[in-house]
Scaffold this motif. Structure first.
Motif, PDB file in Angstrom:
ATOM      1  N   LEU A 189      -2.860   0.088  27.626  1.00 13.34           N
ATOM      2  CA  LEU A 189      -3.820   0.284  28.714  1.00 13.34           C
ATOM      3  C   LEU A 189      -3.917   1.756  29.104  1.00 13.34           C
ATOM      4  N   TYR A 190      -2.785   2.455  29.163  1.00  4.55           N
ATOM      5  CA  TYR A 190      -2.803   3.866  29.559  1.00  4.55           C
ATOM      6  C   TYR A 190      -3.613   4.698  28.564  1.00  4.55           C
ATOM      7  N   SER A 191      -3.437   4.418  27.251  1.00  2.00           N
ATOM      8  CA  SER A 191      -4.188   5.168  26.249  1.00  2.00           C
ATOM      9  C   SER A 191      -5.685   4.923  26.384  1.00  2.00           C
ATOM     10  N   ALA A 192      -6.045   3.660  26.648  1.00  2.00           N
ATOM     11  CA  ALA A 192      -7.459   3.342  26.822  1.00  2.00           C
ATOM     12  C   ALA A 192      -8.035   4.046  28.043  1.00  2.00           C
ATOM     13  N   LEU A 193      -7.287   4.057  29.143  1.00  2.19           N
ATOM     14  CA  LEU A 193      -7.774   4.716  30.356  1.00  2.19           C
ATOM     15  C   LEU A 193      -7.870   6.225  30.161  1.00  2.19           C
TER      16      LEU A 193
ATOM     17  N   ILE B 150       5.153  15.736  46.158  1.00  2.32           N
ATOM     18  CA  ILE B 150       5.978  14.914  45.272  1.00  2.32           C
ATOM     19  C   ILE B 150       5.085  14.083  44.336  1.00  2.32           C
ATOM     20  N   ARG B 151       4.035  14.720  43.843  1.00  6.04           N
ATOM     21  CA  ARG B 151       3.029  14.033  43.035  1.00  6.04           C
ATOM     22  C   ARG B 151       3.633  13.333  41.814  1.00  6.04           C
ATOM     23  N   GLU B 152       4.464  14.018  41.064  1.00  5.88           N
ATOM     24  CA  GLU B 152       5.023  13.437  39.839  1.00  5.88           C
ATOM     25  C   GLU B 152       5.870  12.197  40.135  1.00  5.88           C
ATOM     26  N   HIS B 153       6.489  12.173  41.310  1.00  3.34           N
ATOM     27  CA  HIS B 153       7.308  11.018  41.681  1.00  3.34           C
ATOM     28  C   HIS B 153       6.466   9.754  41.822  1.00  3.34           C
ATOM     29  N   TYR B 154       5.222   9.922  42.299  1.00  4.86           N
ATOM     30  CA  TYR B 154       4.380   8.729  42.460  1.00  4.86           C
ATOM     31  C   TYR B 154       3.911   8.204  41.101  1.00  4.86           C
TER      32      TYR B 154
ATOM     33  N   ALA C 249      -4.338   3.200  36.483  1.00  2.47           N
ATOM     34  CA  ALA C 249      -5.264   4.322  36.645  1.00  2.47           C
ATOM     35  C   ALA C 249      -4.736   5.330  37.652  1.00  2.47           C
ATOM     36  N   SER C 250      -4.101   4.846  38.722  1.00  2.00           N
ATOM     37  CA  SER C 250      -3.540   5.760  39.720  1.00  2.00           C
ATOM     38  C   SER C 250      -2.403   6.580  39.138  1.00  2.00           C
ATOM     39  N   ALA C 251      -1.570   5.967  38.307  1.00  2.87           N
ATOM     40  CA  ALA C 251      -0.483   6.715  37.667  1.00  2.87           C
ATOM     41  C   ALA C 251      -1.045   7.893  36.868  1.00  2.87           C
ATOM     42  N   LEU C 252      -2.103   7.633  36.115  1.00  2.00           N
ATOM     43  CA  LEU C 252      -2.724   8.711  35.344  1.00  2.00           C
ATOM     44  C   LEU C 252      -3.358   9.762  36.247  1.00  2.00           C
ATOM     45  N   SER C 253      -3.934   9.325  37.362  1.00  2.00           N
ATOM     46  CA  SER C 253      -4.537  10.283  38.296  1.00  2.00           C
ATOM     47  C   SER C 253      -3.497  11.219  38.892  1.00  2.00           C
ATOM     48  N   PHE C 254      -2.314  10.694  39.206  1.00  2.00           N
ATOM     49  CA  PHE C 254      -1.240  11.563  39.690  1.00  2.00           C
ATOM     50  C   PHE C 254      -0.766  12.489  38.581  1.00  2.00           C
ATOM     51  N   GLU C 255      -0.623  11.973  37.378  1.00  2.00           N
ATOM     52  CA  GLU C 255      -0.150  12.805  36.272  1.00  2.00           C
ATOM     53  C   GLU C 255      -1.128  13.923  35.943  1.00  2.00           C
TER      54      GLU C 255
ATOM     55  N   ASN D 198      -3.114  15.380  38.077  1.00  2.00           N
ATOM     56  CA  ASN D 198      -3.359  16.169  39.285  1.00  2.00           C
ATOM     57  C   ASN D 198      -4.759  15.951  39.840  1.00  2.00           C
ATOM     58  N   ARG D 199      -5.295  14.748  39.669  1.00  2.00           N
ATOM     59  CA  ARG D 199      -6.543  14.400  40.339  1.00  2.00           C
ATOM     60  C   ARG D 199      -6.260  14.010  41.788  1.00  2.00           C
ATOM     61  N   ILE D 200      -5.080  13.450  42.029  1.00  2.00           N
ATOM     62  CA  ILE D 200      -4.619  13.161  43.378  1.00  2.00           C
ATOM     63  C   ILE D 200      -3.143  13.562  43.471  1.00  2.00           C
ATOM     64  N   GLY D 201      -2.666  13.723  44.695  1.00  2.00           N
ATOM     65  CA  GLY D 201      -1.270  14.075  44.926  1.00  2.00           C
ATOM     66  C   GLY D 201      -0.734  13.296  46.108  1.00  2.00           C
ATOM     67  N   VAL D 202       0.518  13.547  46.442  1.00  2.00           N
ATOM     68  CA  VAL D 202       1.112  12.929  47.623  1.00  2.00           C
ATOM     69  C   VAL D 202       2.055  13.945  48.257  1.00  2.00           C
ATOM     70  N   ASN D 203       2.029  13.998  49.586  1.00  2.00           N
ATOM     71  CA  ASN D 203       2.774  15.036  50.305  1.00  2.00           C
ATOM     72  C   ASN D 203       3.496  14.451  51.507  1.00  2.00           C
TER      73      ASN D 203
END
Length: 431
Positions: free
Chosen positions: A75-79, A353-357, A393-399, A401-406
């Motif tokens: 799924l990750y590769s397809a996304l 802590i983006r990578e952590h998410y 999809a969210s995991a890929l977005s964090f990876e 850097n489309r989104i982050g968490v602080n």
């Protein structure tokens, strides 16, 4: 002759102007596309009708949730492959209308319509949130939005989140487990707040009670936890009772705007502020400021999006808004800091802590996939598919850097200006 996949692949490439990075497997058994690539499985013509009626992300999401579209392979590769065609191109209805001015694209759309067949349009899947768009973030609409996301069954969340029942970014050490990483995150919040025995903590958006229980058990703090979810509150109260902490922890079904029994020594807001909305954010920050004692600390743990050149043109994610977090809004971290300061806070620390998410979400997806049949029994196939897609999809977005968490640590500075030294919570690697 079975040729739907070849026709779909050719039409998609004509309309997009680039080669498809995925294979297509169609309802008639035909296949087309690069060998070895992940496959987009088009199970029926209804999938095409959904995409034609709602071009872009929402049409794709509806087809996915309904089971009309699937992915064969990772799924990750397809996304990853699809990201450049959908999310990063901004293929919304407005963009497609502009593209349809091109005669080649217009002809492709007509051919796709013929292939899709009548009738148009299919009804949206029942998992899609349906609500008026006029008055957002009232007490009533917020309660309904929270219920849509969180009241889908505590057993389902136990399956996904594991025993910690923490539905926010963990804090990882190499080799750590999800449980240890969530415990470390809760302890990090407690350390930043400088919690001491006998103090009073307000946990805004307390979820299933994990932060409240940790703070009371490990630091002797009295905690008021608030949530809008009836199912979360019932679950949290049972956990509190089982831990023997009913004398320290109170769980309420209550809106943050209705809390009136301050002041508190500290406030934690972990993964809740995304639900507040831009129009209400200053009200949210001001309410928390008013509930704190002078010198009291707020730890605001919040997902952020990247800023845009034209912030007035920002639109919410169609899939997330329709199926996951109705009425949720993400803001850049700079906007969040500004709003907290406008409310009177002194911002003392911001930790990204983006990578952590990303790692947390991949663990949740693994939990879901490992017990997929039970997840479907608990919540239905459509809802399970929503959660799988949204978390992957969210995991890929964090990876990417489309989104982050602080984590933003802010203080209600006393009139004297002296609030003591800030807590030491981080060790920097200077190698």
């Amino acid at each position: 002759m079975a040729d739907a996949a070849s026709r779909l692949s050719r039409l998609a490439e004509q309309m997009l102007g680039v080669p498809l990075p995925v294979r297509i497997r169609a309802w008639d058994g035909s296949q087309a596309g690069p060998p070895g690539a992940p496959a987009l499985v088009v199970r029926n013509r209804r999938a095409l009708r959904r995409i034609l009626f709602k071009p872009g992300e929402l049409g794709l999401a509806r087809a996915w949730v309904a089971g009309d579209l699937d992915v064969e392979g990772d799924l990750y590769s397809a996304l990853e492959a699809m990201a450049s065609l959908v999310w990063e191109r901004g293929e919304d209805a407005r963009t497609l209308r502009q593209a349809l001015r091109d005669p080649v694209v217009r002809a492709g759309a007509r051919d796709l319509l013929r292939l899709a067949g009548p009738p148009l349009p299919p009804a949206p899947p029942r998992e899609e949130a349906r609500r008026p768009r006029r008055r957002l973030h009232t007490r009533h609409t917020d309660r309904r939005a929270i219920s849509h996301h969180y009241d889908v069954g505590n057993d389902f969340y136990e399956l996904v989140l594991g025993p910690s029942m923490v539905y926010s970014c963990a804090y990882w050490e190499d080799g750590g487990t999800l449980e240890s990483a969530q415990r470390d995150k809760l302890e990090l919040v407690c350390a930043k707040l400088g919690l001491k025995e006998g103090q009073r903590l307000l946990d805004v958006g307390c979820g299933w009670g994990s932060m409240a229980i940790h703070a009371a058990r490990e630091h002797g703090v009295g905690v008021v936890g608030i949530t809008l979810s009836q199912e979360q509150a019932a679950y949290a109260r049972k956990r509190v009772a089982d831990e023997g902490l009913t004398d320290l922890v109170e769980i309420r079904v209550q809106d943050y705007r209705d809390v009136a029994d301050g002041p508190f020594d500290a406030i934690s807001s972990i993964g809740m502020a995304e639900h507040v909305g831009a129009e209400r954010y200053l009200e949210y920050a001001s309410q928390l400021y008013a509930l704190l004692k002078p010198g009291g600390r707020l730890l605001n743990h919040q997902i952020a999006r990247r800023p845009q050149r034209d912030e007035t043109a920002y639109e919410v994610d169609d899939f997330i808004d329709a199926y996951v977090f109705p009425d949720g809004e993400l803001a850049p971290v700079g906007t969040t800091v500004t709003q907290l300061e406008r409310a009177g806070f002194e911002v003392r620390d911001v930790e990204a802590i983006r990578e952590h998410y990303a790692r947390t979400l991949r663990r949740w997806v693994a939990n879901l996939e490992a017990d997929w049949d039970r997840a479907v029994r608990l919540t239905g196939p459509g809802r399970a598919r929503v959660w799988r897609l949204y978390m992957a999809a969210s995991a890929l977005s964090f990876e990417r850097n489309r989104i982050g968490v602080n984590q933003v640590l802010a203080v209600r500075t006393p009139e004297s200006g002296a609030s003591g030294l800030p807590p030491r919570t981080r060790t920097w690697n200077t190698a």
